[in-house]
Every structure is written in C-alpha cells, then in structure tokens.
Design a protein around this motif. Sequence first.
Motif, PDB file in Angstrom:
ATOM      1  N   MET A  38       0.818  -1.212   0.000  1.00 33.83           N
ATOM      2  CA  MET A  38       0.000   0.000   0.000  1.00 33.83           C
ATOM      3  C   MET A  38       0.850   1.259   0.000  1.00 33.83           C
ATOM      4  O   MET A  38       0.567   2.203  -0.743  1.00 33.83           O
ATOM      5  N   ILE A  39       1.890   1.299   0.828  1.00 31.84           N
ATOM      6  CA  ILE A  39       2.688   2.526   0.898  1.00 31.84           C
ATOM      7  C   ILE A  39       3.422   2.756  -0.417  1.00 31.84           C
ATOM      8  O   ILE A  39       3.555   3.889  -0.878  1.00 31.84           O
ATOM      9  N   ALA A  40       3.876   1.671  -1.052  1.00 30.61           N
ATOM     10  CA  ALA A  40       4.579   1.811  -2.323  1.00 30.61           C
ATOM     11  C   ALA A  40       3.636   2.296  -3.421  1.00 30.61           C
ATOM     12  O   ALA A  40       3.978   3.181  -4.217  1.00 30.61           O
ATOM     13  N   GLY A  41       2.427   1.722  -3.471  1.00 28.10           N
ATOM     14  CA  GLY A  41       1.482   2.085  -4.523  1.00 28.10           C
ATOM     15  C   GLY A  41       0.832   3.436  -4.306  1.00 28.10           C
ATOM     16  O   GLY A  41       0.778   4.274  -5.217  1.00 28.10           O
ATOM     17  N   LEU A  42       0.360   3.686  -3.095  1.00 28.91           N
ATOM     18  CA  LEU A  42      -0.369   4.922  -2.830  1.00 28.91           C
ATOM     19  C   LEU A  42       0.529   6.151  -2.889  1.00 28.91           C
ATOM     20  O   LEU A  42       0.064   7.249  -3.218  1.00 28.91           O
ATOM     21  N   SER A  43       1.814   5.974  -2.568  1.00 32.43           N
ATOM     22  CA  SER A  43       2.728   7.121  -2.591  1.00 32.43           C
ATOM     23  C   SER A  43       2.919   7.682  -3.994  1.00 32.43           C
ATOM     24  O   SER A  43       3.424   8.805  -4.144  1.00 32.43           O
ATOM     25  N   SER A  44       2.506   6.938  -5.010  1.00 30.48           N
ATOM     26  CA  SER A  44       2.645   7.444  -6.382  1.00 30.48           C
ATOM     27  C   SER A  44       1.495   8.365  -6.778  1.00 30.48           C
ATOM     28  O   SER A  44       1.575   9.044  -7.811  1.00 30.48           O
ATOM     29  N   VAL A  45       0.417   8.407  -5.973  1.00 32.42           N
ATOM     30  CA  VAL A  45      -0.709   9.280  -6.307  1.00 32.42           C
ATOM     31  C   VAL A  45      -1.066  10.232  -5.168  1.00 32.42           C
ATOM     32  O   VAL A  45      -1.994  11.024  -5.297  1.00 32.42           O
ATOM     33  N   MET A  46      -0.358  10.160  -4.053  1.00 30.82           N
ATOM     34  CA  MET A  46      -0.623  11.068  -2.934  1.00 30.82           C
ATOM     35  C   MET A  46       0.650  11.262  -2.129  1.00 30.82           C
ATOM     36  O   MET A  46       1.617  10.515  -2.286  1.00 30.82           O
ATOM     37  N   ALA A  47       0.646  12.258  -1.276  1.00 26.32           N
ATOM     38  CA  ALA A  47       1.802  12.534  -0.430  1.00 26.32           C
ATOM     39  C   ALA A  47       2.068  11.351   0.506  1.00 26.32           C
ATOM     40  O   ALA A  47       1.132  10.646   0.909  1.00 26.32           O
ATOM     41  N   PRO A  48       3.338  11.113   0.866  1.00 28.82           N
ATOM     42  CA  PRO A  48       3.672   9.967   1.723  1.00 28.82           C
ATOM     43  C   PRO A  48       2.917   9.930   3.039  1.00 28.82           C
ATOM     44  O   PRO A  48       2.523   8.859   3.507  1.00 28.82           O
ATOM     45  N   ASP A  49       2.679  11.113   3.666  1.00 31.52           N
ATOM     46  CA  ASP A  49       1.958  11.109   4.941  1.00 31.52           C
ATOM     47  C   ASP A  49       0.500  10.713   4.746  1.00 31.52           C
ATOM     48  O   ASP A  49      -0.100  10.056   5.610  1.00 31.52           O
ATOM     49  N   LEU A  50      -0.091  11.085   3.594  1.00 31.58           N
ATOM     50  CA  LEU A  50      -1.456  10.659   3.302  1.00 31.58           C
ATOM     51  C   LEU A  50      -1.506   9.162   3.015  1.00 31.58           C
ATOM     52  O   LEU A  50      -2.458   8.481   3.410  1.00 31.58           O
ATOM     53  N   ALA A  51      -0.486   8.649   2.307  1.00 35.42           N
ATOM     54  CA  ALA A  51      -0.427   7.210   2.044  1.00 35.42           C
ATOM     55  C   ALA A  51      -0.342   6.434   3.349  1.00 35.42           C
ATOM     56  O   ALA A  51      -0.998   5.391   3.512  1.00 35.42           O
ATOM     57  N   LEU A  52       0.442   6.940   4.296  1.00 31.83           N
ATOM     58  CA  LEU A  52       0.541   6.288   5.600  1.00 31.83           C
ATOM     59  C   LEU A  52      -0.793   6.324   6.326  1.00 31.83           C
ATOM     60  O   LEU A  52      -1.237   5.313   6.884  1.00 31.83           O
ATOM     61  N   ALA A  53      -1.452   7.474   6.310  1.00 36.78           N
ATOM     62  CA  ALA A  53      -2.763   7.581   6.951  1.00 36.78           C
ATOM     63  C   ALA A  53      -3.770   6.639   6.297  1.00 36.78           C
ATOM     64  O   ALA A  53      -4.582   5.998   6.982  1.00 36.78           O
ATOM     65  N   ALA A  54      -3.704   6.528   4.975  1.00 40.70           N
ATOM     66  CA  ALA A  54      -4.669   5.706   4.243  1.00 40.70           C
ATOM     67  C   ALA A  54      -4.580   4.238   4.620  1.00 40.70           C
ATOM     68  O   ALA A  54      -5.590   3.526   4.638  1.00 40.70           O
ATOM     69  N   LEU A  55      -3.378   3.736   4.946  1.00 42.62           N
ATOM     70  CA  LEU A  55      -3.236   2.304   5.203  1.00 42.62           C
ATOM     71  C   LEU A  55      -3.506   1.921   6.655  1.00 42.62           C
ATOM     72  O   LEU A  55      -3.621   0.722   6.964  1.00 42.62           O
ATOM     73  N   ILE A  56      -3.633   2.887   7.567  1.00 43.37           N
ATOM     74  CA  ILE A  56      -3.703   2.551   8.992  1.00 43.37           C
ATOM     75  C   ILE A  56      -4.948   1.738   9.332  1.00 43.37           C
ATOM     76  O   ILE A  56      -4.861   0.647   9.924  1.00 43.37           O
ATOM     77  N   LEU A  57      -6.134   2.214   8.998  1.00 50.22           N
ATOM     78  CA  LEU A  57      -7.353   1.495   9.355  1.00 50.22           C
ATOM     79  C   LEU A  57      -7.551   0.218   8.533  1.00 50.22           C
ATOM     80  O   LEU A  57      -7.984  -0.806   9.095  1.00 50.22           O
ATOM     81  N   PRO A  58      -7.245   0.200   7.222  1.00 50.74           N
ATOM     82  CA  PRO A  58      -7.303  -1.072   6.500  1.00 50.74           C
ATOM     83  C   PRO A  58      -6.380  -2.134   7.092  1.00 50.74           C
ATOM     84  O   PRO A  58      -6.736  -3.312   7.153  1.00 50.74           O
ATOM     85  N   THR A  59      -5.191  -1.710   7.530  1.00 52.25           N
ATOM     86  CA  THR A  59      -4.259  -2.660   8.136  1.00 52.25           C
ATOM     87  C   THR A  59      -4.829  -3.234   9.426  1.00 52.25           C
ATOM     88  O   THR A  59      -4.750  -4.447   9.676  1.00 52.25           O
ATOM     89  N   LEU A  60      -5.425  -2.381  10.246  1.00 54.85           N
ATOM     90  CA  LEU A  60      -6.033  -2.853  11.496  1.00 54.85           C
ATOM     91  C   LEU A  60      -7.184  -3.805  11.212  1.00 54.85           C
ATOM     92  O   LEU A  60      -7.264  -4.893  11.798  1.00 54.85           O
ATOM     93  N   ALA A  61      -8.078  -3.432  10.294  1.00 52.60           N
ATOM     94  CA  ALA A  61      -9.263  -4.249  10.014  1.00 52.60           C
ATOM     95  C   ALA A  61      -8.893  -5.608   9.427  1.00 52.60           C
ATOM     96  O   ALA A  61      -9.440  -6.647   9.840  1.00 52.60           O
ATOM     97  N   THR A  62      -7.954  -5.631   8.482  1.00 51.50           N
ATOM     98  CA  THR A  62      -7.593  -6.906   7.849  1.00 51.50           C
ATOM     99  C   THR A  62      -6.840  -7.813   8.820  1.00 51.50           C
ATOM    100  O   THR A  62      -7.008  -9.036   8.784  1.00 51.50           O
ATOM    101  N   ASN A  63      -6.034  -7.235   9.701  1.00 47.02           N
ATOM    102  CA  ASN A  63      -5.339  -8.054  10.689  1.00 47.02           C
ATOM    103  C   ASN A  63      -6.306  -8.657  11.697  1.00 47.02           C
ATOM    104  O   ASN A  63      -6.137  -9.814  12.112  1.00 47.02           O
ATOM    105  N   LEU A  64      -7.309  -7.892  12.094  1.00 44.68           N
ATOM    106  CA  LEU A  64      -8.315  -8.441  13.013  1.00 44.68           C
ATOM    107  C   LEU A  64      -9.066  -9.593  12.345  1.00 44.68           C
ATOM    108  O   LEU A  64      -9.331 -10.623  12.979  1.00 44.68           O
ATOM    109  N   TRP A  65      -9.429  -9.425  11.098  1.00 48.26           N
ATOM    110  CA  TRP A  65     -10.115 -10.501  10.370  1.00 48.26           C
ATOM    111  C   TRP A  65      -9.217 -11.732  10.284  1.00 48.26           C
ATOM    112  O   TRP A  65      -9.650 -12.852  10.538  1.00 48.26           O
ATOM    113  N   GLN A  66      -7.957 -11.499   9.939  1.00 50.10           N
ATOM    114  CA  GLN A  66      -7.017 -12.614   9.809  1.00 50.10           C
ATOM    115  C   GLN A  66      -6.827 -13.335  11.136  1.00 50.10           C
ATOM    116  O   GLN A  66      -6.797 -14.572  11.186  1.00 50.10           O
ATOM    117  N   ALA A  67      -6.700 -12.574  12.227  1.00 51.29           N
ATOM    118  CA  ALA A  67      -6.474 -13.180  13.544  1.00 51.29           C
ATOM    119  C   ALA A  67      -7.689 -13.954  14.030  1.00 51.29           C
ATOM    120  O   ALA A  67      -7.551 -14.997  14.674  1.00 51.29           O
TER     121      ALA A  67
END
Length: 257
Positions: A38-67
């Motif tokens: 996500m950080i590699a892909g999103l950083s090509s269309v938005m600022a790095p800090d926005l890319a980091l913000a964008a992945l935070i909640l998806p990362t939490l949600a998918t990890n909870l599902w996986q666990a």
Amino acid sequence: MEAFFDIGPLWGWAFAFSVAICAGMVKGVVGFAMPTVMIAGLSSVMAPDLALAALILPTLATNLWQALRQGARAALASVRRFWVFLAAGGVVMVLAAQLVPILPPSGMLLFIGPLITIYALTTLFGRGLRLPPDPGPRGEAAMGALAGVFGGISGMWGPPTVAMLTARGTEKTEQMRVQGVIYGLGALALVGAHIGSGVLRAGTLPLSLGMMPPALLGIWIGFRLQDRFDQAAFRRMTLWVLLIAGLNLIRRGIMVM
C-alpha cells in the motif's frame, strides 16, 4: 476531508482502490506485506503522509479478520502457544527503538535485507534454515528478541517473524492466524501512535475509512485463493514474497545511504 481532494482526478481514486485490493489479496494469500504494497502504490498518487494515513485502518481491520478468522478461541490459543515470542519481541522492540536516533537509517535495512533475501533464496532451493517445531522457551525468546530488534529499528518485524514461522514448519492456518495476532497488536499501536503524531486526524480519517472496503474485498479474495493451496504451495508463495520483501529492504537501504 481535505485528503479526499489530494488524490486528484477519478483515475487516481481508481488506482488507489486497485492498490488496496491488490494489497489485501497479497495479505490474504500469504498473511503479510500489506503495508509495504500500500505505501509503495499509494505514494505514487498522494503525499507519503497521506499514504501512511490511508493504510492505517485497512491494516487494522484486515489483521483483526485474519487473527479471528477461526474464532477468538483459536486466536487466544495461538497467543498462548507463542506468548514467549510475543513478549520477548515486544519488550526488545521498545528498547531497540531507542537506538533509532543513534544508528544510520540505512544500517538495519542493509543488515536485515540481505539476511531475509539469503534465507528466502536458500530455502527455495532446498537448503534453508530449519528449526524444530518447538525450540523451547529460550529459543522462542531468542527468535522473538531478534524480530523485536528488527522491528524497533527498522519498523518491520514482519519478515523475520514470517521467516521464523516458516523455518519452524508452522501449519499454514496457524501461521496465518499467528501473523494476524502479531500484526493486529502492532496495528493497534500504530493507530495510537499516529493519532498522537497527527497523521491520522479528522482530515485524513475519511481517507483511511475509504480504503477499508477495497482492502477487505482484497483479503476476502486472497483468503479464498489461499484456502485452495496446500502447505507446500503456501510455503513457496510465502518464500517468494519474503524474497521480494528482502530485495525491497536492500533497495530502501541503498536509497537512504
């Protein structure tokens, strides 16, 4: 809400959603590497800090599902089985993080990258490290401490954790669950850390929420694919993703020298 307007035209949103789906699929198949994709892909269309913000909640949600995919009881059983690894890794990660201002940024990347790359390559060719399924408390603590050192200094304890689980021959369902537990705890810490840092704020929260549906769709597809693979195929795919992750760490290390 300003983050919504920083991506640009509609194709930017389509690309961002595609990145989230792909990242979710990779995670659903092998259990890790979602933030990297996500950080590699999103950083090509938005600022790095926005890319980091964008992945935070998806990362939490998918990890909870996986666990919790096999239920809370199974997740707790995995925590009990690997509690020494988790405790040692967590404590050492906090301590190792204090070294970040002292060490050169490229140091740990150029240390862990080659190790992960060599491990993945040698294992793919049948000559990799093999660990006993139960290394004992001392062995487990040592492996957790090693992962904690990498995590504290480089922010990435995923590759050494996966390498440890793979070397132990962990069954794929439990490996996926353990990774979800470990990364889920890390994702909770990430949420708190970046609320404090201001990366996740009122303006970027809608962006992170908007990335959740495509990421969850991606991991659902990935889970469906992973369920079709036997243990040998799962192990091979994990090693290939580890190899790519190791090479990416080397690339990052060279770039920041």
